[in-house]
Design a protein around this motif. Structure first.
Motif, PDB file in Angstrom:
ATOM      1  N   ARG A   1       0.820  -1.206   0.000  1.00 13.39           N
ATOM      2  CA  ARG A   1       0.000   0.000   0.000  1.00 13.39           C
ATOM      3  C   ARG A   1       0.853   1.255   0.000  1.00 13.39           C
ATOM      4  NH1 ARG A   1      -2.764   1.949  -1.179  1.00 13.39           N
ATOM      5  NH2 ARG A   1      -4.222   2.863   0.279  1.00 13.39           N
ATOM      6  N   MET A   2       1.988   1.245   0.696  1.00 17.62           N
ATOM      7  CA  MET A   2       2.851   2.419   0.717  1.00 17.62           C
ATOM      8  C   MET A   2       3.429   2.692  -0.664  1.00 17.62           C
ATOM      9  SD  MET A   2       4.841   2.458   4.395  1.00 17.62           S
ATOM     10  CE  MET A   2       5.245   0.728   4.462  1.00 17.62           C
ATOM     11  N   GLN A   3       3.664   1.633  -1.438  1.00 18.71           N
ATOM     12  CA  GLN A   3       4.239   1.810  -2.766  1.00 18.71           C
ATOM     13  C   GLN A   3       3.249   2.449  -3.728  1.00 18.71           C
ATOM     14  OE1 GLN A   3       5.670  -2.018  -4.010  1.00 18.71           O
ATOM     15  NE2 GLN A   3       7.313  -2.073  -2.496  1.00 18.71           N
TER      16      GLN A   3
ATOM     17  N   ASP B   1       3.788   6.759   4.016  1.00 21.30           N
ATOM     18  CA  ASP B   1       5.064   6.285   4.511  1.00 21.30           C
ATOM     19  C   ASP B   1       4.823   5.331   5.668  1.00 21.30           C
ATOM     20  OD1 ASP B   1       4.540   7.771   6.802  1.00 21.30           O
ATOM     21  OD2 ASP B   1       5.911   9.396   6.280  1.00 21.30           O
ATOM     22  N   GLU B   2       5.912   4.875   6.327  1.00 20.74           N
ATOM     23  CA  GLU B   2       5.800   3.853   7.361  1.00 20.74           C
ATOM     24  C   GLU B   2       5.074   4.340   8.606  1.00 20.74           C
ATOM     25  OE1 GLU B   2       9.474   2.752   9.258  1.00 20.74           O
ATOM     26  OE2 GLU B   2      10.440   4.566   8.517  1.00 20.74           O
TER      27      GLU B   2
ATOM     28  N   GLU C   1      -3.670  12.006   1.406  1.00 19.96           N
ATOM     29  CA  GLU C   1      -4.913  11.252   1.461  1.00 19.96           C
ATOM     30  C   GLU C   1      -5.521  11.076   0.074  1.00 19.96           C
ATOM     31  OE1 GLU C   1      -7.554  13.022   4.186  1.00 19.96           O
ATOM     32  OE2 GLU C   1      -6.311  12.648   5.958  1.00 19.96           O
ATOM     33  N   ASP C   2      -5.338  12.067  -0.812  1.00 20.57           N
ATOM     34  CA  ASP C   2      -5.882  11.951  -2.155  1.00 20.57           C
ATOM     35  C   ASP C   2      -5.227  10.819  -2.929  1.00 20.57           C
ATOM     36  OD1 ASP C   2      -7.581  14.061  -1.729  1.00 20.57           O
ATOM     37  OD2 ASP C   2      -6.159  15.555  -2.476  1.00 20.57           O
ATOM     38  N   ALA C   3      -3.929  10.532  -2.620  1.00 21.45           N
ATOM     39  CA  ALA C   3      -3.240   9.454  -3.319  1.00 21.45           C
ATOM     40  C   ALA C   3      -3.900   8.117  -3.043  1.00 21.45           C
ATOM     41  CB  ALA C   3      -1.763   9.415  -2.903  1.00 21.45           C
ATOM     42  N   ASP C   4      -4.463   7.964  -1.853  1.00 24.65           N
ATOM     43  CA  ASP C   4      -5.131   6.718  -1.507  1.00 24.65           C
ATOM     44  C   ASP C   4      -6.347   6.485  -2.391  1.00 24.65           C
ATOM     45  OD1 ASP C   4      -5.633   4.427   0.352  1.00 24.65           O
ATOM     46  OD2 ASP C   4      -7.439   5.580   0.769  1.00 24.65           O
TER      47      ASP C   4
ATOM     48  N   PRO D   1      -7.473   2.157   3.512  1.00 20.48           N
ATOM     49  CA  PRO D   1      -6.295   2.709   4.189  1.00 20.48           C
ATOM     50  C   PRO D   1      -5.271   1.618   4.489  1.00 20.48           C
ATOM     51  CG  PRO D   1      -8.102   2.467   5.723  1.00 20.48           C
ATOM     52  CD  PRO D   1      -8.662   2.156   4.365  1.00 20.48           C
ATOM     53  N   LEU D   2      -4.128   2.059   4.963  1.00 14.95           N
ATOM     54  CA  LEU D   2      -3.079   1.108   5.329  1.00 14.95           C
ATOM     55  C   LEU D   2      -3.595   0.107   6.359  1.00 14.95           C
ATOM     56  CD1 LEU D   2       0.082   3.360   5.769  1.00 14.95           C
ATOM     57  CD2 LEU D   2      -0.129   1.455   4.188  1.00 14.95           C
TER      58      LEU D   2
END
Length: 247
Positions: free
Chosen positions: A101-103, A108-109, A115-118, A126-127
Protein backbone atom coordinates in the motif's frame (compact mmCIF):
# COMPACT_ATOMS: atom_id res chain seq x y z
CA UNK A 1 10.21 18.08 28.16
CA UNK A 2 10.88 16.06 31.30
CA UNK A 3 14.28 16.67 32.87
CA UNK A 4 16.77 13.86 32.32
CA UNK A 5 18.74 13.29 35.52
CA UNK A 6 21.65 11.00 34.66
CA UNK A 7 25.44 10.97 34.65
CA UNK A 8 26.69 11.74 31.16
CA UNK A 9 29.96 10.61 29.62
CA UNK A 10 32.40 13.47 30.23
CA UNK A 11 33.86 13.79 26.72
CA UNK A 12 30.42 13.57 25.09
CA UNK A 13 28.98 16.20 27.40
CA UNK A 14 31.95 18.52 26.91
CA UNK A 15 31.71 18.16 23.13
CA UNK A 16 27.96 18.77 23.22
CA UNK A 17 28.42 21.85 25.41
CA UNK A 18 31.12 23.35 23.17
CA UNK A 19 29.01 22.72 20.07
CA UNK A 20 25.85 24.20 21.63
CA UNK A 21 27.56 27.28 23.07
CA UNK A 22 28.93 28.08 19.61
CA UNK A 23 25.40 28.38 18.22
CA UNK A 24 24.25 31.92 17.57
CA UNK A 25 22.58 33.47 20.59
CA UNK A 26 23.14 30.61 23.04
CA UNK A 27 24.57 31.84 26.35
CA UNK A 28 26.36 29.84 29.09
CA UNK A 29 24.13 28.73 31.95
CA UNK A 30 20.99 29.66 29.99
CA UNK A 31 17.75 27.69 29.79
CA UNK A 32 18.21 27.50 26.03
CA UNK A 33 21.58 25.79 26.46
CA UNK A 34 20.05 23.35 28.93
CA UNK A 35 17.19 22.57 26.54
CA UNK A 36 19.57 21.98 23.61
CA UNK A 37 21.68 19.52 25.61
CA UNK A 38 18.50 17.75 26.77
CA UNK A 39 17.43 17.45 23.13
CA UNK A 40 20.81 16.04 22.11
CA UNK A 41 20.58 13.37 24.83
CA UNK A 42 17.30 12.17 23.32
CA UNK A 43 18.89 12.00 19.86
CA UNK A 44 22.08 10.27 21.01
CA UNK A 45 23.15 6.65 21.31
CA UNK A 46 23.41 6.00 25.03
CA UNK A 47 26.55 3.93 24.42
CA UNK A 48 28.21 7.23 23.48
CA UNK A 49 26.50 9.74 25.76
CA UNK A 50 25.81 7.94 29.05
CA UNK A 51 28.46 7.35 31.71
CA UNK A 52 29.02 3.54 31.59
CA UNK A 53 29.29 3.42 35.38
CA UNK A 54 25.73 4.72 35.63
CA UNK A 55 22.61 2.85 34.52
CA UNK A 56 21.32 -0.68 34.95
CA UNK A 57 22.95 -3.32 37.16
CA UNK A 58 25.16 -5.47 34.94
CA UNK A 59 23.47 -8.74 35.92
CA UNK A 60 19.91 -7.49 35.69
CA UNK A 61 19.07 -9.54 32.60
CA UNK A 62 19.99 -12.91 34.14
CA UNK A 63 17.21 -15.49 34.25
CA UNK A 64 17.37 -15.68 38.05
CA UNK A 65 17.09 -11.91 38.61
CA UNK A 66 13.97 -10.94 40.58
CA UNK A 67 14.23 -7.38 41.90
CA UNK A 68 12.48 -4.02 41.89
CA UNK A 69 14.47 -1.02 40.69
CA UNK A 70 14.88 1.77 43.20
CA UNK A 71 16.55 5.14 43.46
CA UNK A 72 16.87 7.71 40.66
CA UNK A 73 14.95 6.70 37.49
CA UNK A 74 17.22 4.87 35.04
CA UNK A 75 17.58 6.22 31.49
CA UNK A 76 17.33 3.59 28.75
CA UNK A 77 16.52 3.48 25.05
CA UNK A 78 14.47 1.05 22.95
CA UNK A 79 16.71 -0.97 20.64
CA UNK A 80 14.04 -3.47 19.60
CA UNK A 81 10.23 -3.48 19.65
CA UNK A 82 7.93 -6.37 18.82
CA UNK A 83 4.25 -7.32 19.07
CA UNK A 84 4.22 -10.66 20.89
CA UNK A 85 0.49 -11.01 21.46
CA UNK A 86 -0.06 -11.95 17.81
CA UNK A 87 1.50 -14.62 15.61
CA UNK A 88 4.55 -13.76 13.54
CA UNK A 89 2.72 -15.02 10.43
CA UNK A 90 -0.16 -12.59 11.00
CA UNK A 91 2.24 -9.71 11.61
CA UNK A 92 4.23 -10.55 8.49
CA UNK A 93 1.10 -10.55 6.36
CA UNK A 94 0.24 -7.09 7.66
CA UNK A 95 3.82 -5.95 7.03
CA UNK A 96 3.67 -7.10 3.40
CA UNK A 97 0.28 -5.49 2.95
CA UNK A 98 1.56 -2.20 4.32
CA UNK A 99 4.58 -2.28 2.03
CA UNK A 100 2.35 -2.82 -1.00
CA UNK A 101 0.00 0.00 0.00
CA UNK A 102 2.85 2.42 0.72
CA UNK A 103 4.24 1.81 -2.77
CA UNK A 104 0.96 2.67 -4.52
CA UNK A 105 -0.93 4.79 -2.01
CA UNK A 106 1.48 7.59 -1.17
CA UNK A 107 1.90 6.71 2.52
CA UNK A 108 5.06 6.28 4.51
CA UNK A 109 5.80 3.85 7.36
CA UNK A 110 4.19 6.20 9.90
CA UNK A 111 0.79 6.26 8.12
CA UNK A 112 1.48 9.76 6.86
CA UNK A 113 1.00 10.85 3.29
CA UNK A 114 -1.35 12.33 0.73
CA UNK A 115 -4.91 11.25 1.46
CA UNK A 116 -5.88 11.95 -2.15
CA UNK A 117 -3.24 9.45 -3.32
CA UNK A 118 -5.13 6.72 -1.51
CA UNK A 119 -8.25 7.45 -3.55
CA UNK A 120 -6.38 6.86 -6.80
CA UNK A 121 -6.02 3.14 -5.99
CA UNK A 122 -9.36 1.62 -6.95
CA UNK A 123 -10.72 -0.83 -4.39
CA UNK A 124 -7.97 -0.14 -1.85
CA UNK A 125 -8.65 1.16 1.65
CA UNK A 126 -6.30 2.71 4.19
CA UNK A 127 -3.08 1.11 5.33
CA UNK A 128 -3.69 -2.15 7.21
CA UNK A 129 -2.98 -1.82 10.91
CA UNK A 130 -0.84 -4.14 12.98
CA UNK A 131 -2.77 -5.89 15.74
CA UNK A 132 -2.08 -4.35 19.16
CA UNK A 133 -2.03 -6.76 22.09
CA UNK A 134 1.28 -6.82 24.00
CA UNK A 135 4.52 -5.13 23.11
CA UNK A 136 7.93 -6.51 24.05
CA UNK A 137 11.18 -4.59 23.94
CA UNK A 138 14.91 -4.77 24.24
CA UNK A 139 16.04 -1.84 26.38
CA UNK A 140 19.60 -0.62 26.75
CA UNK A 141 21.45 1.91 28.86
CA UNK A 142 24.24 1.85 26.28
CA UNK A 143 26.13 -0.93 28.09
CA UNK A 144 23.61 -3.42 29.46
CA UNK A 145 20.58 -4.80 27.61
CA UNK A 146 17.33 -5.77 29.30
CA UNK A 147 14.32 -7.65 27.95
CA UNK A 148 11.02 -5.93 28.78
CA UNK A 149 7.32 -6.40 28.20
CA UNK A 150 4.09 -4.51 28.82
CA UNK A 151 2.63 -5.73 32.09
CA UNK A 152 -0.01 -3.06 31.60
CA UNK A 153 -0.50 -1.32 28.23
CA UNK A 154 1.61 1.72 27.36
CA UNK A 155 -0.79 3.26 24.81
CA UNK A 156 1.67 5.96 23.69
CA UNK A 157 3.95 3.26 22.24
CA UNK A 158 3.26 1.25 19.10
CA UNK A 159 5.02 -1.01 16.62
CA UNK A 160 4.71 1.62 13.88
CA UNK A 161 5.01 4.97 15.61
CA UNK A 162 7.70 4.31 18.23
CA UNK A 163 11.20 4.75 16.74
CA UNK A 164 14.26 2.77 17.74
CA UNK A 165 16.35 4.89 20.06
CA UNK A 166 13.24 6.17 21.87
CA UNK A 167 14.28 7.18 25.39
CA UNK A 168 12.46 6.41 28.61
CA UNK A 169 13.23 6.30 32.31
CA UNK A 170 12.47 3.32 34.50
CA UNK A 171 11.27 3.99 38.03
CA UNK A 172 10.19 1.22 40.44
CA UNK A 173 10.02 -1.42 37.69
CA UNK A 174 9.72 -5.06 38.72
CA UNK A 175 12.24 -7.41 37.11
CA UNK A 176 10.93 -10.99 37.03
CA UNK A 177 13.28 -13.71 35.76
CA UNK A 178 15.38 -11.05 34.05
CA UNK A 179 12.43 -9.41 32.25
CA UNK A 180 11.17 -5.91 33.12
CA UNK A 181 7.42 -5.66 33.65
CA UNK A 182 6.47 -2.21 32.38
CA UNK A 183 3.51 -0.26 33.75
CA UNK A 184 2.50 3.35 32.93
CA UNK A 185 2.99 4.56 36.51
CA UNK A 186 6.58 3.31 36.59
CA UNK A 187 7.79 4.59 33.21
CA UNK A 188 8.63 8.15 32.12
CA UNK A 189 8.37 8.43 28.34
CA UNK A 190 10.84 10.99 26.98
CA UNK A 191 10.90 10.49 23.20
CA UNK A 192 13.73 10.90 20.74
CA UNK A 193 15.34 8.39 18.41
CA UNK A 194 18.77 7.36 17.17
CA UNK A 195 20.39 6.42 13.85
CA UNK A 196 19.41 2.83 14.60
CA UNK A 197 15.87 3.73 13.53
CA UNK A 198 16.99 3.97 9.90
CA UNK A 199 17.24 0.17 9.84
CA UNK A 200 14.06 -0.68 11.78
CA UNK A 201 12.37 -2.32 8.76
CA UNK A 202 15.28 -4.73 8.37
CA UNK A 203 15.22 -5.66 12.06
CA UNK A 204 11.44 -6.13 12.02
CA UNK A 205 11.69 -8.53 9.07
CA UNK A 206 14.45 -10.55 10.74
CA UNK A 207 12.52 -10.68 13.99
CA UNK A 208 9.46 -12.10 12.24
CA UNK A 209 11.50 -14.54 10.14
CA UNK A 210 13.20 -15.87 13.26
CA UNK A 211 9.86 -16.34 15.00
CA UNK A 212 8.51 -18.20 11.95
CA UNK A 213 11.56 -20.48 11.87
CA UNK A 214 12.88 -18.99 8.62
CA UNK A 215 16.53 -18.20 7.95
CA UNK A 216 17.47 -14.57 8.35
CA UNK A 217 18.21 -12.46 5.32
CA UNK A 218 21.84 -11.48 4.70
CA UNK A 219 22.68 -8.42 6.70
CA UNK A 220 23.21 -5.43 4.40
CA UNK A 221 26.17 -3.15 4.81
CA UNK A 222 24.77 -0.20 6.69
CA UNK A 223 26.46 3.11 6.18
CA UNK A 224 27.78 4.79 9.31
CA UNK A 225 25.64 7.88 9.68
CA UNK A 226 26.84 10.55 12.07
CA UNK A 227 24.66 13.42 13.23
CA UNK A 228 25.39 16.83 11.84
CA UNK A 229 26.27 19.50 14.35
CA UNK A 230 23.04 21.46 14.27
CA UNK A 231 19.95 21.80 16.41
CA UNK A 232 17.92 19.27 14.43
CA UNK A 233 20.16 16.28 13.86
CA UNK A 234 22.25 15.54 16.91
CA UNK A 235 25.61 16.40 18.38
CA UNK A 236 27.69 14.48 15.90
CA UNK A 237 28.40 11.36 17.93
CA UNK A 238 28.74 8.06 16.06
CA UNK A 239 26.22 5.32 16.72
CA UNK A 240 26.85 1.97 18.39
CA UNK A 241 26.91 -1.33 16.51
CA UNK A 242 23.39 -2.38 15.58
CA UNK A 243 21.88 -4.90 18.02
CA UNK A 244 20.35 -8.22 17.08
CA UNK A 245 16.86 -8.10 18.61
CA UNK A 246 15.74 -11.39 20.08
CA UNK A 247 12.07 -10.75 20.91
Amino acid sequence: MDTVSVSMEVDWLQGCYEWAIALDGVRPNSQELFDIIQSQILKSHLSESLDPTDGLPKDIGHDNTNVTLSGIPTLVEITSISEVGSSAFQLDQVRKGREDRMQVGGFDEYDEGDEDADLEVEGEGPLPNYPRSMLAFVLSDGTTQLQAMEYKPLPQLSLVQTPLGFKLQLKAIRIVCGVAHLEPDDVILLGGKSDLNQHRDYYLRQNLRERMGLPKEPKPVFEDVEGENDTSSGAGTPGPPSPSPQL
